[in-house]
Scaffold this motif. Structure first.
Motif, PDB file in Angstrom:
ATOM      1  N   ASP A  51      13.104   1.881   5.700  1.00  0.00           N
ATOM      2  CA  ASP A  51      12.114   2.384   4.756  1.00  0.00           C
ATOM      3  C   ASP A  51      12.536   1.915   3.373  1.00  0.00           C
ATOM      4  OD1 ASP A  51      10.701   3.805   6.752  1.00  0.00           O
ATOM      5  OD2 ASP A  51      12.144   5.448   6.616  1.00  0.00           O
ATOM      6  N   TRP A  52      11.579   1.466   2.579  1.00  0.00           N
ATOM      7  CA  TRP A  52      11.876   0.836   1.289  1.00  0.00           C
ATOM      8  C   TRP A  52      11.407   1.724   0.145  1.00  0.00           C
ATOM      9  CZ3 TRP A  52      13.914  -4.287   0.847  1.00  0.00           C
ATOM     10  CH2 TRP A  52      14.081  -4.939   2.080  1.00  0.00           C
ATOM     11  N   SER A  53      12.312   2.005  -0.794  1.00  0.00           N
ATOM     12  CA  SER A  53      11.960   2.736  -2.012  1.00  0.00           C
ATOM     13  C   SER A  53      12.540   1.979  -3.201  1.00  0.00           C
ATOM     14  CB  SER A  53      12.542   4.162  -1.997  1.00  0.00           C
ATOM     15  OG  SER A  53      12.088   4.895  -0.873  1.00  0.00           O
ATOM     16  N   THR A  54      11.676   1.539  -4.104  1.00  0.00           N
ATOM     17  CA  THR A  54      12.158   0.887  -5.316  1.00  0.00           C
ATOM     18  C   THR A  54      11.714   1.726  -6.505  1.00  0.00           C
ATOM     19  OG1 THR A  54      12.079  -1.111  -6.693  1.00  0.00           O
ATOM     20  CG2 THR A  54      10.183  -0.711  -5.248  1.00  0.00           C
ATOM     21  N   ALA A 110      11.803  11.192   6.670  1.00  0.00           N
ATOM     22  CA  ALA A 110      11.421   9.949   7.331  1.00  0.00           C
ATOM     23  C   ALA A 110      10.451   9.213   6.413  1.00  0.00           C
ATOM     24  CB  ALA A 110      10.766  10.247   8.671  1.00  0.00           C
ATOM     25  N   GLY A 111      10.605   7.906   6.309  1.00  0.00           N
ATOM     26  CA  GLY A 111       9.764   7.146   5.415  1.00  0.00           C
ATOM     27  C   GLY A 111      10.398   7.033   4.036  1.00  0.00           C
ATOM     28  N   PRO A 112       9.755   6.296   3.134  1.00  0.00           N
ATOM     29  CA  PRO A 112      10.292   6.117   1.782  1.00  0.00           C
ATOM     30  C   PRO A 112      10.058   7.336   0.911  1.00  0.00           C
ATOM     31  CG  PRO A 112       8.187   5.008   1.977  1.00  0.00           C
ATOM     32  CD  PRO A 112       8.511   5.550   3.354  1.00  0.00           C
ATOM     33  N   ALA A 113      10.540   7.282  -0.328  1.00  0.00           N
ATOM     34  CA  ALA A 113      10.293   8.360  -1.286  1.00  0.00           C
ATOM     35  C   ALA A 113       8.793   8.565  -1.449  1.00  0.00           C
ATOM     36  CB  ALA A 113      10.920   8.018  -2.634  1.00  0.00           C
ATOM     37  N   ARG A 114       8.402   9.812  -1.610  1.00  0.00           N
ATOM     38  CA  ARG A 114       6.985  10.122  -1.798  1.00  0.00           C
ATOM     39  C   ARG A 114       6.842  10.908  -3.103  1.00  0.00           C
ATOM     40  NH1 ARG A 114       3.978  13.253   2.886  1.00  0.00           N
ATOM     41  NH2 ARG A 114       4.608  11.348   4.009  1.00  0.00           N
ATOM     42  N   PRO A 115       6.279  10.302  -4.143  1.00  0.00           N
ATOM     43  CA  PRO A 115       6.155  10.989  -5.432  1.00  0.00           C
ATOM     44  C   PRO A 115       5.438  12.327  -5.343  1.00  0.00           C
ATOM     45  CG  PRO A 115       5.720   8.653  -5.705  1.00  0.00           C
ATOM     46  CD  PRO A 115       5.846   8.898  -4.229  1.00  0.00           C
ATOM     47  N   SER A 116       4.505  12.475  -4.421  1.00  0.00           N
ATOM     48  CA  SER A 116       3.749  13.725  -4.311  1.00  0.00           C
ATOM     49  C   SER A 116       4.626  14.900  -3.900  1.00  0.00           C
ATOM     50  CB  SER A 116       2.609  13.562  -3.308  1.00  0.00           C
ATOM     51  OG  SER A 116       3.112  13.267  -2.012  1.00  0.00           O
ATOM     52  N   ARG A 117       5.808  14.627  -3.358  1.00  0.00           N
ATOM     53  CA  ARG A 117       6.710  15.710  -2.973  1.00  0.00           C
ATOM     54  C   ARG A 117       7.603  16.158  -4.125  1.00  0.00           C
ATOM     55  NH1 ARG A 117       7.521  12.981   2.568  1.00  0.00           N
ATOM     56  NH2 ARG A 117       9.097  11.719   1.517  1.00  0.00           N
ATOM     57  N   SER A 171       6.940   1.846  -4.332  1.00  0.00           N
ATOM     58  CA  SER A 171       7.411   1.303  -5.605  1.00  0.00           C
ATOM     59  C   SER A 171       6.913   2.243  -6.683  1.00  0.00           C
ATOM     60  CB  SER A 171       6.866  -0.111  -5.844  1.00  0.00           C
ATOM     61  OG  SER A 171       7.469  -1.047  -4.972  1.00  0.00           O
ATOM     62  N   VAL A 172       7.822   2.870  -7.420  1.00  0.00           N
ATOM     63  CA  VAL A 172       7.405   3.942  -8.323  1.00  0.00           C
ATOM     64  C   VAL A 172       8.200   3.929  -9.619  1.00  0.00           C
ATOM     65  CG1 VAL A 172       8.940   5.563  -7.108  1.00  0.00           C
ATOM     66  CG2 VAL A 172       7.072   6.446  -8.516  1.00  0.00           C
ATOM     67  N   ALA A 173       7.484   4.051 -10.728  1.00  0.00           N
ATOM     68  CA  ALA A 173       8.102   4.258 -12.036  1.00  0.00           C
ATOM     69  C   ALA A 173       8.280   5.753 -12.251  1.00  0.00           C
ATOM     70  CB  ALA A 173       7.230   3.667 -13.140  1.00  0.00           C
ATOM     71  N   VAL A 174       9.402   6.139 -12.847  1.00  0.00           N
ATOM     72  CA  VAL A 174       9.633   7.568 -13.078  1.00  0.00           C
ATOM     73  C   VAL A 174       8.544   8.144 -13.985  1.00  0.00           C
ATOM     74  CG1 VAL A 174      12.113   7.481 -12.639  1.00  0.00           C
ATOM     75  CG2 VAL A 174      11.253   7.044 -14.959  1.00  0.00           C
ATOM     76  N   GLN A 175       7.956   7.290 -14.828  1.00  0.00           N
ATOM     77  CA  GLN A 175       6.904   7.775 -15.729  1.00  0.00           C
ATOM     78  C   GLN A 175       5.609   8.121 -14.998  1.00  0.00           C
ATOM     79  OE1 GLN A 175       8.812   5.073 -16.394  1.00  0.00           O
ATOM     80  NE2 GLN A 175       9.932   5.721 -18.237  1.00  0.00           N
ATOM     81  N   SER A 176       5.451   7.652 -13.764  1.00  0.00           N
ATOM     82  CA  SER A 176       4.259   8.028 -13.006  1.00  0.00           C
ATOM     83  C   SER A 176       4.324   9.489 -12.585  1.00  0.00           C
ATOM     84  CB  SER A 176       4.108   7.136 -11.768  1.00  0.00           C
ATOM     85  OG  SER A 176       5.157   7.375 -10.843  1.00  0.00           O
ATOM     86  N   ILE A 177       5.524  10.060 -12.609  1.00  0.00           N
ATOM     87  CA  ILE A 177       5.714  11.477 -12.308  1.00  0.00           C
ATOM     88  C   ILE A 177       5.844  12.275 -13.596  1.00  0.00           C
ATOM     89  CG2 ILE A 177       7.255  13.158 -11.213  1.00  0.00           C
ATOM     90  CD1 ILE A 177       7.974  10.957  -9.189  1.00  0.00           C
TER      91      ILE A 177
END
Length: 259
Positions: free
Chosen positions: A162-165, A230-237, A196-202
């Motif tokens: 699982d890929w998280s950037t 399971a799976g990559p990071a999920r910003p919604s969590r 793929s997530v920028a911290v500013q999106s949260i």
């Protein structure tokens, strides 16, 4: 032996969670990169970790450094009987990508590939630094370098992990991180689970710098979310309460003047 590794904290069988391999940043060793952040928070969260020391403090050929990552993952998987989660800071996210692309056996041994502020498509800061000459790995991190062209040709990710950037739009070293194509963002291949997530999106007000991403509360929440599910990071969590925390809880005493 170029493939030999120096692993810190031996892994053992019977672990309840996948062990974590920490890959250091450019011109740094594992202690410099992680002793004041993830080497503190991972054990507190119940994760066993190892580190890999790369040749020439990651200033040499990234392809050579990748061989050390290959050997480290294989050794950890064998010793623990589990898959390995890999966290790489900055350039430390490139060696695992190269390893997963060109050593296919690793794809069944790695559970998560987590990169922090990694110049997956290069960084423009290298251009003035390498106007005359510079270290091999810096040349390889120039946008459009032969190394990055080979790494990103076709699929930027491979099935298996699982890929998280994770990156920050206010990075002062890895640039550009602005839309529409942040250099740290990856494109998912078919069958690949990727965030793929920028911290500013949260947390839009987050102003973490490049090094500041290591103790950043939002980035840390994403890392542990990826490790714990399971799976990559999920910003919604990620709860918005994290936006009120500048640093990962428990790190204040270790920070000093690091950020």
């Amino acid at each position: 032996d170029r493939k030999s590794t120096r692993l810190k904290e031996c892994t053992i069988r019977g672990l309840r969670r996948d062990p974590v391999l920490l890959v250091p940043a450019t011109a740094a060793d594992p202690t410099t990169t992680y002793a004041w952040n993830y080497e503190i928070t991972l054990p507190k969260a119940g994760y066993r970790f190892c580190t890999v020391t790369l040749p020439e403090t990651s200033l040499g050929d990234i392809q050579v450094g990748a061989q050390y990552v290959v050997a480290a993952v294989r050794a950890m998987a064998k010793a623990s009987g589990r898959k390995v989660a890999v966290i790489g800071m900055s350039q430390g996210g490139l060696q695992p990508r190269w390893a997963l692309r060109f050593w296919p056996d690793l794809r069944t041994k790695v559970s998560d590939e987590i990169s922090l502020a990694t110049p997956h498509h290069g960084t423009t800061i290298v251009n003035p630094l390498c106007a005359a000459s510079c270290a091999a790995s810096l040349w390889q991190m120039k946008p459009g370098s032969k190394f990055l062209t080979a790494l990103n040709r076709g699929s930027e990710t491979v099935p298996g992990p699982d890929w998280s950037t994770i990156f920050t739009r206010t990075d002062d070293v890895v640039t550009p991180e602005a839309d529409p194509r942040p250099t740290s963002a990856l494109r998912a291949a078919r069958g690949v689970k990727l965030t793929s997530v920028a911290v500013q999106s949260i947390c839009p007000a987050d102003t973490a710098t490049h090094v500041g991403l290591l103790p950043d509360a939002v980035a840390s929440a994403l890392v542990f979310d990826a490790l714990g599910h399971a799976g990559p990071a999920r910003p919604s969590r990620i709860g918005r309460a994290v936006c009120g925390q500048e640093f990962t809880p428990g790190l204040e005493a270790a920070l000093g003047t690091k950020v």
